[in-house]
Design a protein around this motif. Structure first.
Motif, short mmCIF file in Angstrom:
data_model
loop_
_atom_site.label_atom_id
_atom_site.label_comp_id
_atom_site.label_asym_id
_atom_site.label_seq_id
_atom_site.Cartn_x
_atom_site.Cartn_y
_atom_site.Cartn_z
N CYS A 22 0.84 -1.21 0.00
CA CYS A 22 0.00 0.00 0.00
C CYS A 22 0.87 1.26 0.00
O CYS A 22 0.55 2.23 -0.69
N ARG A 24 3.96 1.50 -1.22
CA ARG A 24 4.55 1.60 -2.56
C ARG A 24 3.54 2.15 -3.56
O ARG A 24 3.86 3.00 -4.39
N GLN A 25 2.28 1.68 -3.48
CA GLN A 25 1.25 2.16 -4.40
C GLN A 25 0.98 3.64 -4.17
O GLN A 25 0.81 4.40 -5.11
N ARG A 26 0.96 4.06 -2.92
CA ARG A 26 0.75 5.47 -2.59
C ARG A 26 1.86 6.33 -3.21
O ARG A 26 1.58 7.35 -3.83
N HIS A 27 3.10 5.89 -3.08
CA HIS A 27 4.22 6.64 -3.66
C HIS A 27 4.12 6.67 -5.19
O HIS A 27 4.40 7.71 -5.81
N ALA A 28 3.72 5.57 -5.79
CA ALA A 28 3.57 5.53 -7.25
C ALA A 28 2.46 6.48 -7.70
O ALA A 28 2.61 7.20 -8.69
N ASP A 29 1.34 6.48 -6.96
CA ASP A 29 0.22 7.38 -7.30
C ASP A 29 0.65 8.84 -7.20
O ASP A 29 0.30 9.66 -8.05
N ALA A 31 3.66 10.02 -7.48
CA ALA A 31 4.62 10.33 -8.54
C ALA A 31 3.88 10.73 -9.82
O ALA A 31 4.33 11.60 -10.56
N LEU A 32 2.73 10.09 -10.05
CA LEU A 32 1.92 10.41 -11.23
C LEU A 32 1.15 11.71 -11.06
O LEU A 32 0.96 12.46 -12.01
N ASP A 33 0.67 11.97 -9.83
CA ASP A 33 -0.14 13.17 -9.59
C ASP A 33 0.14 13.72 -8.19
O ASP A 33 -0.59 13.40 -7.24
#
Length: 136
Positions: A22, A24-29, A31-33
């Motif tokens: 979760c 990692r997904q938060r950081h990826a999200d 990075a996109l926005d």
């Protein structure tokens, strides 16, 4: 001038591997926005995901959506509660309070939310009064 804040801190129980996913997904999200930060941070705390405000300006809808998303991906179930405090940097009538949001992780939806301002108005109305004696 007064500054207004919403503070919270809670632990969402889940296995550490799921909590790390979760984060990692938060950081990826983000990075996109980066504008979708929502004013909260996440990290792993043993067998839980630690969620907390980072600057006192949390977007509760963004937080709820994040929790529901984590619950869906990680297969979490049951009811989860977020409690929050509303504060102010200076004494102002009506500037302090709080509330709670109850999320049904099985149904992936908010089942109830309550703010102390609305709650107190409902209590006063049940007792036959139209306004508090010391209105904010």
């Amino acid at each position: 001038m007064a500054d207004y804040f919403t503070h919270f801190s809670c632990l969402l129980p889940m296995p550490a591997d799921d909590a790390e996913a979760c984060v990692r997904q938060r950081h990826a999200d983000l990075a996109l926005d980066p504008d979708a930060a929502g004013g909260f941070e996440v990290s792993v705390d043993r067998d839980a995901l630690w969620l907390r405000d980072c600057n006192g300006h949390v977007d509760l809808d963004a937080l709820v959506n994040f929790i529901i998303g984590c619950g869906r991906v990680c297969g979490l179930s049951g009811l989860f509660v977020i409690e929050y405090a509303q504060t102010c940097s200076r004494p102002r009538p009506g500037a302090f309070g709080g509330g709670a949001v109850v999320i049904d992780l099985d149904a992936c939806e908010v089942v109830e939310e309550m703010g102390t301002g609305i709650w107190s108005e409902e209590v006063i109305a049940r007792h036959g009064q139209t306004a508090p004696l010391l209105a904010a």
